[in-house]
Enzyme design. Structure first.
Site, PDB file in Angstrom:
ATOM      1  CG  ASP A 181      -2.023   0.923   1.216  1.00  0.00           C
ATOM      2  OD1 ASP A 181      -2.080   1.730   0.284  1.00  0.00           O
ATOM      3  OD2 ASP A 181      -2.872   0.860   2.124  1.00  0.00           O
ATOM      4  CD  GLU A 228      -4.978  -0.683  -1.532  1.00  0.00           C
ATOM      5  OE1 GLU A 228      -5.370  -1.849  -1.428  1.00  0.00           O
ATOM      6  OE2 GLU A 228      -5.651   0.301  -1.197  1.00  0.00           O
TER       7      GLU A 228
END
Length: 412
Positions: free
Chosen positions: A13, A106
């Site tokens: 992330d 992500e």
DNA sequence: TCTGGGGTCCTAGGACCC
DNA sequence: TCTGGGGTCCTAGGACCC
């Protein structure tokens, strides 16, 4: 008896990704309060320094200017974000075959079995990936390692920014007891409110419920969530890079809110043109089109139109919306947002060969569109647009003094 | 958190059929 | 004419995601 090998799933992330990229582009910004979203009028991403002084995502830019004059405000540079995103995923692909690009900042990857292959343990592999992203792209990311995708998401969020968190089957509950239920991927405001009423406050409370209770009180996706949180790998990594959309949407909010029929229609017209341009770019045609008006109280009024013949020609779709506009429009209501969605997109080759009916008309437009699209590629958006869109463009320009130059307008 | 723009997926319920 | 039970397909709309 088959012994299922435990999976090791990685989730990466980006840390304040858009702002991170801006800092990589311009290192002078590092350590400063920075936000992006100037062009939208609200904060879309913010640096940790900006967060620390009380700025929030979604905050209006004028408030940032007024209350936090030292903050650096930047317009979003989406092309750069896509470029960095691609490079980040490529680094992960040096190690893992199966990488799922989940969103712009992500991804998931299946590391199972790489330990022996690379002669490193999973933690070392994750550290290597992280270091290469740091060194080569000059951005920071947080990483989670866990037996399932949902747990990997919990892990990557657990320490941020620049974190590396590993959840194993034995330590699941240690992490879940410290994770509020609403932080779990897939549990939104409605469900977390419901669960809290039932006394479920943390993710541990949720996973220690009996599966029968989940089945009785929630729908199927939550059973999957429950299993994943218990360490059972169900949600597969989907490495197919998505270039196909099942729908394309264009929306815009405006203030002041309005009930000006002509304005609303011209907005919808503009949305259709933009959505159709995108559809043509991806060589897709919709079978259905819907449009909506959202009232100032956030109530949606939507209308769906089935196309007798799929088309991505705005000239065909706009009159259909005009004809049905009164079905959603009420003259005494103020509206804040308009939107158009092209639905059930199929490849445009599917409809080729049908030279009858409105499709024949669509063919003629196809030739015009090829030329318009290439013009826009050369000179930018809105060089060319339909007369019905004109009002929407004009009104927008009034608000932005920087864009005050003459365009060569071509009305069709 | 008084709320921007672009997406996906699931489900309940109606229409229709046997 | 009334009645039961079951299946499929489609749609609207809810809920969630970044």
């Amino acid at each position: 008896m088959i012994i299922k090998k435990e999976k090791t799933i990685l989730h990466i992330d980006g840390d304040a990704f858009f702002v991170g990229v801006e800092m990589a582009k311009n290192p002078k910004l590092k350590g400063k309060p920075v936000v992006t979203g100037e062009e939208r009028g609200i904060v879309s991403a913010l640096s940790y320094e900006a967060k620390a002084i009380g700025i929030k995502r979604g905050m209006p830019i004028f408030r940032v200017k007024r209350d936090f004059p030292k903050v650096i405000i930047l317009p979003g540079d989406y092309k750069a974000y896509v470029k960095y995103s691609g490079k980040m995923f490529d680094i992960v692909r040096r190690y893992a075959d199966d990488v799922e690009e989940y969103s712009i900042d992500e991804c998931f990857a299946d590391l199972t079995g790489l330990e022996r292959l690379l002669k490193m343990n999973y933690k070392q592999i994750a550290e290597r990936i992280k270091k290469e992203i740091n060194d080569e792209l000059n951005i920071s990311v947080s990483i989670g390692l866990a037996p399932t995708k949902v747990l990997a998401k919990v892990a990557s969020k657990y320490v941020k920014p620049n974190g590396l968190t590993i959840i194993t089957k034995d330590t699941i509950l240690d992490y879940l007891v410290k994770t509020p239920i609403e932080k779990i991927w897939g549990i939104g405001p409605k469900t977390s409110e419901f669960l809290k009423k039932k006394g479920i406050i943390t993710a541990k409370d949720f996973v220690t419920k009996k599966i029968d209770w989940i089945k009785e009180n929630l729908s199927q996706p939550y059973e999957v969530l429950w299993s994943e949180l218990n360490g059972e790998y169900l949600m597969k990594i989907d490495p197919i890079t998505k270039t196909v959309y099942s729908s394309i949407q264009k929306t815009r909010s405006f203030h002041p809110n309005t009930n000006d029929k002509v304005f609303l229609l011209s907005q919808l017209s503009k949305h259709v043109e933009e959505a159709c341009a995108k559809a043509r770019y991806y060589k897709l045609v919709p079978k259905k089109v819907s449009f909506f008006l959202k009232t100032k109280d956030f109530v949606y009024h939507e209308y769906q139109i089935s196309l007798t013949s799929p088309t991505n020609a705005a000239e065909i779709i706009i009159p259909l919306i005009e004809a049905n506009f009164i079905k959603v429009y009420k003259k005494n209501i103020l509206y804040r947002t308009t939107g158009v969605t092209l639905q059930e997109l199929v490849s445009d080759s599917v409809t080729q060969g049908d030279l009858f009916g409105s499709n024949n008309l669509a063919k003629k437009f196809e030739i015009i569109h090829e030329q318009i699209d290439s013009l826009e590629n050369k000179f930018g958006k809105h060089m060319v647009y339909l007369a019905s869109t004109h009002k929407a463009i004009k009104r927008k320009e009034k608000g932005t003094d920087s864009e005050d130059f003459d365009r060569d307008l071509l009305f069709i």
